[in-house]
Motif scaffolding. Structure first.
Motif: not given
Length: 179
Positions: A55-65, A150-162
């Protein structure tokens, strides 16, 4: 020493977010024992669970602490507490892209408070009372905000390619005052 943990398994709450009606909100509850001992495993377990379930591809912006059952004082916000600040900073050291997972559902305040737990801040004092205005050490805080972005955007690009508009907009709303 054995850590006492109280992990609550909450069922994911289904959200209706327009184009993604099947998106789920995943909750992480962090109790005083976790804060006291710097135990970041509740969030690590959530992320590992998402990865293991595919479910990592659908986990963007989906968690609360959610921070619970820690000694609170009147007028203090979450980012005022050293226990929470230390916990969030430890999480950031371990997972520098953790903002990828955080949502701003309902209100921006919880996600912004998590960022403020990492910011370099001080408070104005008037007659021994803390005033609501917060002074940010601009250079240090701006660098933290840029690093998070930067690290968050880079991680997303790694997971989704965009990169998605949703994540960029969330990050910009959380970090805008500090960039």
């Amino acid at each position: 020493m054995k850590l006492l943990t109280r992990n609550e398994e909450l069922e994911p709450m289904q959200l209706n977010l327009g184009e993604k009606p099947d998106k789920y909100l995943h909750h992480t509850t962090v109790y005083y024992d976790h804060l006291k001992y710097g135990d970041i495993t509740p969030f690590i377990k959530l992320i590992n669970s998402l990865k293991n379930n595919g479910d990592i591809n659908n986990s963007r912006c989906s968690c609360t602490i959610n921070f619970r059952k820690y000694p609170k004082e009147d007028g203090k916000k979450e980012f005022d507490y050293d226990l929470i600040r230390n916990w969030v900073q430890k999480l950031y050291e371990r997972i520098p892209h953790f903002f990828y997972y955080l949502t701003e559902i309902d209100t921006l305040e919880p996600t912004r408070n998590i960022f403020l737990s990492m910011a370099s801040i001080q408070f104005y004092q008037v007659n021994g009372q803390k005033v609501e205005n917060i002074v940010f050490f601009e250079e240090e805080t701006r660098q933290i905000a840029l690093d998070i972005y930067k690290t968050t955007i880079a991680y997303e690009k790694k997971i989704h390619g965009a990169n998605s508009r949703e994540l960029k907009e969330t990050l910009e709303r959380v970090l805008r005052p500090f960039l």
